[in-house]
Design an enzyme around this catalytic site. Structure first.
Site, PDB file in Angstrom:
ATOM      1  CB  THR A   8     -43.246   0.887  68.820  1.00  0.00           C
ATOM      2  OG1 THR A   8     -43.337   1.277  67.449  1.00  0.00           O
ATOM      3  CG2 THR A   8     -42.352  -0.331  68.934  1.00  0.00           C
ATOM      4  CB  THR A  24     -30.988   4.844  67.414  1.00  0.00           C
ATOM      5  OG1 THR A  24     -30.417   3.716  66.743  1.00  0.00           O
ATOM      6  CG2 THR A  24     -32.006   4.348  68.428  1.00  0.00           C
ATOM      7  CD  GLN A  25     -31.634   4.687  60.065  1.00  0.00           C
ATOM      8  OE1 GLN A  25     -31.365   3.586  59.589  1.00  0.00           O
ATOM      9  NE2 GLN A  25     -31.402   5.817  59.411  1.00  0.00           N
ATOM     10  CB  CYS A  26     -31.033   0.300  66.615  1.00  0.00           C
ATOM     11  SG  CYS A  26     -29.493   0.406  65.675  1.00  0.00           S
ATOM     12  CB  THR A  75     -59.523  -4.970  63.981  1.00  0.00           C
ATOM     13  OG1 THR A  75     -58.755  -4.335  62.958  1.00  0.00           O
ATOM     14  CG2 THR A  75     -59.772  -6.411  63.585  1.00  0.00           C
ATOM     15  CG  ASP A  93     -59.431   4.475  59.482  1.00  0.00           C
ATOM     16  OD1 ASP A  93     -58.355   4.241  60.065  1.00  0.00           O
ATOM     17  OD2 ASP A  93     -59.717   4.002  58.371  1.00  0.00           O
ATOM     18  CB  SER A 152     -55.265   5.594  59.291  1.00  0.00           C
ATOM     19  OG  SER A 152     -54.801   4.258  59.381  1.00  0.00           O
TER      20      SER A 152
END
Length: 387
Positions: free
Chosen positions: A182, A297-299, A31, A79, A81
């Site tokens: 992240t 962990t998902q936390c 960007t 890119d 991605s």
């Protein structure tokens, strides 16, 4: 996307006789590089040469305390991605080729996979003794109001300092350890965060560095590990998941040789339903097949504590390895790096997952005490500093 490990000769601004630090800017796109593209009726798109032209006219870069800047744009742009291990290796090798010619490096790229690319480079660049700062923006540099200008200027400043010599991400008002970072927001200027580690530095009126978090100096010459083995799969568990699908996936991956590691994002501190005894057996079978099974962990914050509850003990007995408080980016890139080295057995890779190689994981003795711990346990860890 090819590069002969470019060693630039011409600086962005002519040498004025001052003894200035030198920073190499490697621009991959994103960007920040967008500008009105005549080929697309003036729509915003990454335009090659636009960033270099803008930087040439930035008065801030002529300031006495700013480093001498050399810019290199890859052609064609990436890119983010689409970027993967081969592109990360290209950047790592370009840094190595130019390592003795510059005091620091800035990598400009799109934000979507920046945390993965920066984390990967933190593992690929062993014994790094100079700053490598990733940055980008949420708003293009060509817009009147943007975050690109400050992100770029501050990335150059941190890349020219010799206090934090590791791979990092600068965004908005903070410098983050790459392998702890992240992406947390798609439309706010504070797009990145470090869930389980304070920022390495924050900016306000002054630059405030957290000196106790800085890694110790490198102990050898820079080495680049360009091979990343990405034969891994991440699965996020949801209530009511089907064990049979997991078993088939593991079996297919084992038979085809396309699966070396399985990362499971579990509930809380690494929990699974206690009634799913068959699932424990599925994971034990995967371990017996030589597949590394990792519990995360998902936390957003916190750590896996596999010995805290009975289900965690069962996972441990099945050969499942704890990811502790690593981000998903760190888990995947660390696995790819360790398997890509080619000199480690599966058991050695499993043991190293809990060892801090680049400051990506908190040592077990430094983690927050578990719930219901004694006052002594909590007090014994208070005030200690760890990398």
């Amino acid at each position: 996307k090819s590069s002969a490990y470019y060693i630039p000769q011409v600086a962005l601004h002519a040498e004025d006789g001052r003894n200035r630090k030198k920073v190499l800017v490697l621009c991959t796109g994103g960007t920040l590089t967008m500008a009105p593209d005549p080929a697309q009726d003036g729509a915003l798109a990454p335009v090659e040469g636009a960033v270099t032209a803008y930087m040439r006219d930035m008065r801030e870069l002529h300031a006495e305390k700013m480093p001498e800047v050399v810019a290199h744009e890859y052609s064609p742009f990436f890119d983010s991605s689409d970027m993967g291990p081969s592109d990360w290796a290209l950047i790592a090798n370009d840094i190595k080729a130019n390592y003795l010619h510059f005091d620091g490096f800035v990598v400009l790229m799109g934000t979507d996979t920046m945390a993965y690319a920066a984390t990967a480079l933190s593992f690929m660049l062993e014994n790094l003794g100079k700053p490598v700062v990733f940055t980008g923006s949420q708003i293009p540099l060509c817009e009147p109001y943007n975050d690109a200008r400050r992100n770029l200027i501050m990335a150059l400043i941190f890349a020219s300092r010799d206090t934090i010599n590791e791979v990092s991400i600068f965004f908005h008002d903070r410098l983050l350890r790459a392998c702890r970072s992240t992406k947390v927001n798609t439309h706010r200027l504070l797009a990145f965060d470090s869930p389980n580690l304070d920022p390495l530095a924050k900016i306000g009126i002054t630059i405030d560095e957290n000196e106790h978090l800085v890694l110790p100096p490198a102990r050898g010459a820079l080495r680049v590990h360009a091979t990343m083995d990405t034969r891994l799969l991440t699965i996020r568990l949801v209530p009511g998941f089907d064990d049979g699908i997991m078993r088939q996936t593991i079996q297919a991956g084992h038979e085809s040789g396309s699966l070396r590691a399985l990362v499971l994002q579990m509930y809380g501190t690494g929990n699974i339903p206690s009634v799913k005894e068959d699932f424990i057996q599925v994971l034990a079978d995967a371990h017996d097949k030589g597949i590394l099974v990792i519990a995360s962990t998902q936390c957003f914050t916190g750590s896996v504590m596999m010995g805290l509850y009975a289900t965690g003990q069962a996972l441990k007995s099945a050969g499942v390895v704890s990811a502790s408080d690593m981000t998903l980016e760190a888990i995947s890139c660390k696995c790819a790096y360790l398997f890509g080295r080619g000199d480690l057995k599966a058991a050695e890779v499993a043991n190293l997952m809990g060892v801090s190689l680049r400051g990506e994981v908190t040592p077990p003795e430094a983690l927050s005490p578990p719930p219901l711990s004694s006052a002594y346990q909590r007090a014994s860890r208070k005030g200690k500093k760890y990398y």
